[in-house]
Design a protein around this motif. Structure first.
Motif, PDB file in Angstrom:
ATOM      1  N   GLN A  16     100.118  10.307 -55.812  1.00 56.60           N
ATOM      2  CA  GLN A  16     100.797   9.149 -56.381  1.00 56.60           C
ATOM      3  C   GLN A  16     100.630   7.977 -55.417  1.00 56.60           C
ATOM      4  OE1 GLN A  16     104.704   9.903 -58.181  1.00 56.60           O
ATOM      5  NE2 GLN A  16     105.466   8.048 -57.185  1.00 56.60           N
ATOM      6  N   GLY A  17      99.594   7.188 -55.623  1.00 53.79           N
ATOM      7  CA  GLY A  17      99.307   6.095 -54.702  1.00 53.79           C
ATOM      8  C   GLY A  17      98.958   6.636 -53.335  1.00 53.79           C
ATOM      9  N   ASP A  18      99.704   6.205 -52.322  1.00 48.56           N
ATOM     10  CA  ASP A  18      99.442   6.671 -50.955  1.00 48.56           C
ATOM     11  C   ASP A  18     100.301   7.890 -50.594  1.00 48.56           C
ATOM     12  OD1 ASP A  18     101.889   5.458 -50.854  1.00 48.56           O
ATOM     13  OD2 ASP A  18     101.442   4.136 -49.159  1.00 48.56           O
ATOM     14  N   LEU A  19     100.846   8.547 -51.620  1.00 50.55           N
ATOM     15  CA  LEU A  19     101.678   9.728 -51.394  1.00 50.55           C
ATOM     16  C   LEU A  19     101.020  10.977 -51.963  1.00 50.55           C
ATOM     17  CD1 LEU A  19     105.172   8.318 -52.488  1.00 50.55           C
ATOM     18  CD2 LEU A  19     104.127   8.228 -50.212  1.00 50.55           C
ATOM     19  N   THR A  20     101.153  12.076 -51.245  1.00 48.50           N
ATOM     20  CA  THR A  20     100.789  13.394 -51.768  1.00 48.50           C
ATOM     21  C   THR A  20     102.085  14.186 -51.851  1.00 48.50           C
ATOM     22  OG1 THR A  20      98.610  13.312 -50.722  1.00 48.50           O
ATOM     23  CG2 THR A  20      99.398  15.459 -51.458  1.00 48.50           C
ATOM     24  N   ILE A  21     102.433  14.612 -53.063  1.00 44.64           N
ATOM     25  CA  ILE A  21     103.706  15.272 -53.309  1.00 44.64           C
ATOM     26  C   ILE A  21     103.479  16.755 -53.527  1.00 44.64           C
ATOM     27  CG2 ILE A  21     105.771  15.304 -54.762  1.00 44.64           C
ATOM     28  CD1 ILE A  21     104.568  12.345 -55.570  1.00 44.64           C
ATOM     29  N   LEU A  22     104.075  17.567 -52.694  1.00 48.20           N
ATOM     30  CA  LEU A  22     103.966  19.023 -52.780  1.00 48.20           C
ATOM     31  C   LEU A  22     105.307  19.559 -53.259  1.00 48.20           C
ATOM     32  CD1 LEU A  22     102.415  17.951 -49.950  1.00 48.20           C
ATOM     33  CD2 LEU A  22     101.584  20.290 -50.033  1.00 48.20           C
ATOM     34  N   ILE A  28     109.968  13.917 -45.904  1.00 45.38           N
ATOM     35  CA  ILE A  28     108.935  12.870 -45.850  1.00 45.38           C
ATOM     36  C   ILE A  28     108.182  13.068 -44.539  1.00 45.38           C
ATOM     37  CG2 ILE A  28     108.474  10.393 -45.773  1.00 45.38           C
ATOM     38  CD1 ILE A  28     111.193  10.009 -47.206  1.00 45.38           C
ATOM     39  N   PHE A  29     106.854  13.145 -44.630  1.00 43.83           N
ATOM     40  CA  PHE A  29     106.071  13.459 -43.433  1.00 43.83           C
ATOM     41  C   PHE A  29     105.142  12.309 -43.049  1.00 43.83           C
ATOM     42  CE2 PHE A  29     102.844  15.337 -40.770  1.00 43.83           C
ATOM     43  CZ  PHE A  29     103.555  16.259 -40.000  1.00 43.83           C
ATOM     44  N   TYR A  30     105.239  11.885 -41.757  1.00 47.92           N
ATOM     45  CA  TYR A  30     104.377  10.863 -41.176  1.00 47.92           C
ATOM     46  C   TYR A  30     103.281  11.542 -40.336  1.00 47.92           C
ATOM     47  CZ  TYR A  30     107.830   7.069 -42.065  1.00 47.92           C
ATOM     48  OH  TYR A  30     108.678   6.136 -42.640  1.00 47.92           O
ATOM     49  N   PRO A  31     102.003  11.317 -40.633  1.00 45.57           N
ATOM     50  CA  PRO A  31     100.912  11.923 -39.853  1.00 45.57           C
ATOM     51  C   PRO A  31     100.812  11.345 -38.439  1.00 45.57           C
ATOM     52  CG  PRO A  31     100.162  11.141 -42.014  1.00 45.57           C
ATOM     53  CD  PRO A  31     101.518  10.548 -41.772  1.00 45.57           C
ATOM     54  N   GLY A  32     100.104  12.063 -37.581  1.00 43.58           N
ATOM     55  CA  GLY A  32      99.831  11.582 -36.235  1.00 43.58           C
ATOM     56  C   GLY A  32      98.859  10.414 -36.246  1.00 43.58           C
ATOM     57  N   ALA A  33      98.803   9.687 -35.144  1.00 46.84           N
ATOM     58  CA  ALA A  33      97.946   8.512 -35.046  1.00 46.84           C
ATOM     59  C   ALA A  33      96.475   8.873 -35.160  1.00 46.84           C
ATOM     60  CB  ALA A  33      98.197   7.783 -33.723  1.00 46.84           C
ATOM     61  N   LYS A  34      95.758   8.116 -35.971  1.00 47.70           N
ATOM     62  CA  LYS A  34      94.317   8.276 -36.146  1.00 47.70           C
ATOM     63  C   LYS A  34      93.950   9.673 -36.655  1.00 47.70           C
ATOM     64  CE  LYS A  34      91.496   6.137 -33.416  1.00 47.70           C
ATOM     65  NZ  LYS A  34      90.717   5.764 -32.221  1.00 47.70           N
ATOM     66  N   LEU A  41     103.918  13.671 -48.330  1.00 44.06           N
ATOM     67  CA  LEU A  41     103.019  13.247 -47.253  1.00 44.06           C
ATOM     68  C   LEU A  41     102.628  11.791 -47.476  1.00 44.06           C
ATOM     69  CD1 LEU A  41     101.083  13.859 -44.850  1.00 44.06           C
ATOM     70  CD2 LEU A  41      99.440  14.699 -46.547  1.00 44.06           C
ATOM     71  N   VAL A  42     102.835  10.961 -46.455  1.00 40.94           N
ATOM     72  CA  VAL A  42     102.552   9.529 -46.562  1.00 40.94           C
ATOM     73  C   VAL A  42     101.232   9.198 -45.874  1.00 40.94           C
ATOM     74  CG1 VAL A  42     103.408   7.201 -46.118  1.00 40.94           C
ATOM     75  CG2 VAL A  42     105.033   9.073 -46.508  1.00 40.94           C
ATOM     76  N   GLU A  43     100.324   8.578 -46.615  1.00 42.54           N
ATOM     77  CA  GLU A  43      99.075   8.102 -46.022  1.00 42.54           C
ATOM     78  C   GLU A  43      99.321   6.717 -45.438  1.00 42.54           C
ATOM     79  OE1 GLU A  43      94.453   7.181 -47.367  1.00 42.54           O
ATOM     80  OE2 GLU A  43      95.740   8.466 -48.608  1.00 42.54           O
ATOM     81  N   ALA A  53     109.298   5.397 -45.378  1.00 45.68           N
ATOM     82  CA  ALA A  53     110.251   6.342 -45.984  1.00 45.68           C
ATOM     83  C   ALA A  53     111.225   5.651 -46.928  1.00 45.68           C
ATOM     84  CB  ALA A  53     111.024   7.071 -44.890  1.00 45.68           C
ATOM     85  N   GLU A  54     111.550   4.412 -46.630  1.00 43.41           N
ATOM     86  CA  GLU A  54     112.498   3.681 -47.477  1.00 43.41           C
ATOM     87  C   GLU A  54     111.962   3.541 -48.899  1.00 43.41           C
ATOM     88  OE1 GLU A  54     115.806   0.402 -46.349  1.00 43.41           O
ATOM     89  OE2 GLU A  54     113.784   0.082 -45.591  1.00 43.41           O
ATOM     90  N   GLY A  55     110.689   3.169 -49.013  1.00 41.70           N
ATOM     91  CA  GLY A  55     110.075   3.047 -50.327  1.00 41.70           C
ATOM     92  C   GLY A  55     109.930   4.381 -51.029  1.00 41.70           C
ATOM     93  N   VAL A  56     109.682   5.430 -50.247  1.00 40.65           N
ATOM     94  CA  VAL A  56     109.560   6.775 -50.820  1.00 40.65           C
ATOM     95  C   VAL A  56     110.882   7.198 -51.452  1.00 40.65           C
ATOM     96  CG1 VAL A  56     109.159   9.207 -50.315  1.00 40.65           C
ATOM     97  CG2 VAL A  56     107.743   7.467 -49.208  1.00 40.65           C
TER      98      VAL A  56
END
Length: 241
Positions: A57-63, A74-80, A102-104, A117-120
Motif C-alpha cells: 500500500q504505497g510505501d507500506l508493506t502490511i503483513l 510499525i517497523f523502521y528499517p536500518g539506514a541504507k 513495514l515502512v519504506e 508512524a503518525e501517518g500510518v
C-alpha cells in the motif's frame, strides 16, 4: 559609473556560478551516497510471493495475521538498507498474531521521515494498540518518535539499537547481538534487554554482511527466531499486565 557596474556584475555572476557548482557537487555526492545501499536478499523478496496476508500500500508493506488483531507493530528499517530485507523477520512476527507494517523510507533512511508512524496510524483506525520498532538508525528514529508521542504508542522495540530520547526502559524491548559491541557499550539500562549470544548487527535483516560488523557465529534464521521469541514474550507480558 559604468566602469564600476561591469566588474560588480561579473563578480556576482562568478559568485553565482561558484555557488551553483558547489550545490551540484553536493547534490551529486548525496545521491551517490544514498544510491549505495544494502539490497534485500532473494530469501527476503521471496516472502512477498509466498502466501496471502501480505499487501503493498504505497510505501507500506502490511503483513496481516490469519485472524484479525487490534495490535500492530510499525517497523523502521536500518539506514541504507532496503526495507524488504526485514520481511522474513516480520513474517515470523505476524505468525504470532501481530500485524506488522513495514515502512519504506525516503532514500532508505528513516532520519528523513522519523514521523512516518503518525501517518500510518491514521490509515488504520481499527488498531487499538500500537508498537513502534526499528533496526539500527531505524530504531533510533522509532525511539525518537516514541519519546515525542508517548500517548500514541504502547511500547518501543529496538533491534541493534538503544533508547534515543526520553522514553521509559520499562516500555521498551532492546534486542542486540553479543557481537554488536557498539550497542552494548551505549546501554545504560538493563530492563527488558535481551542479548542474543553469537548474534551480530546485520542479521536482524536479510541483506548480507554489513561493513564493520563482526561475523555472527549463529545463522540469521536463529538470530531472528530468538528475536521473535523475545518480542512475543515482551508483548505477552504487557497484555497480561
Amino acid at each position: 559609473m559604468s566602469k564600476h557596474k561591469m566588474p560588480l556584475r561579473k563578480k556576482l555572476l562568478i559568485a553565482g556560478a561558484v555557488v551553483l557548482a558547489v550545490l551540484i557537487l553536493l547534490a551529486g555526492a548525496f545521491f551517490w551516497y544514498v544510491s549505495d545501499y544494502y539490497r534485500a536478499e532473494d530469501v527476503a523478496l521471496a516472502v512477498l510471493s509466498g502466501e496471502n496476508g501480505i499487501t503493498l500500500q504505497g510505501d507500506l508493506t502490511i503483513l496481516s495475521p490469519s485472524a484479525p488483531t487490534d495490535t500492530a507493530i510499525i517497523f523502521y528499517p536500518g539506514a541504507k538498507v532496503e526495507a524488504q530485507a526485514y520481511l522474513p523477520l516480520l513474517d515470523q512476527i505476524r505468525r504470532t498474531g501481530i500485524t506488522c507494517i513495514l515502512v519504506e523510507m525516503p532514500f532508505n533512511m528513516a532520519i528523513f521521515d522519523s514521523n512516518a508512524a503518525e501517518g500510518v496510524m491514521e490509515q488504520f483506525p481499527e488498531v487499538e494498540h500500537w508498537y513502534i520498532a526499528g533496526h539500527s538508525m531505524g530504531g533510533a528514529m522509532a525511539s525518537q518518535f516514541a519519546s515525542n508521542h508517548p500517548d500514541e504508542v504502547d511500547g518501543l522495540i529496538l533491534l541493534g539499537a538503544y533508547i534515543y530520547g526520553d522514553y521509559s526502559p520499562a516500555d521498551t524491548l532492546t534486542v542486540y547481538g553479543s557481537l554488536n559491541q557498539s550497542v552494548e557499550d551505549k546501554l545504560d539500562y538493563t530492563e527488558n534487554v535481551v542479548e542474543i549470544e553469537g548474534g551480530n548487527h546485520a542479521q536482524f535483516g536479510n541483506y548480507g554482511p554489513q561493513k564493520g560488523d563482526a561475523p555472527a557465529t549463529i545463522s540469521a534464521e536463529e538470530q531472528q527466531k530468538q528475536t521473535v521469541e523475545a518480542i512475543e514474550e515482551f508483548l505477552s507480558s504487557r497484555n497480561a499486565a
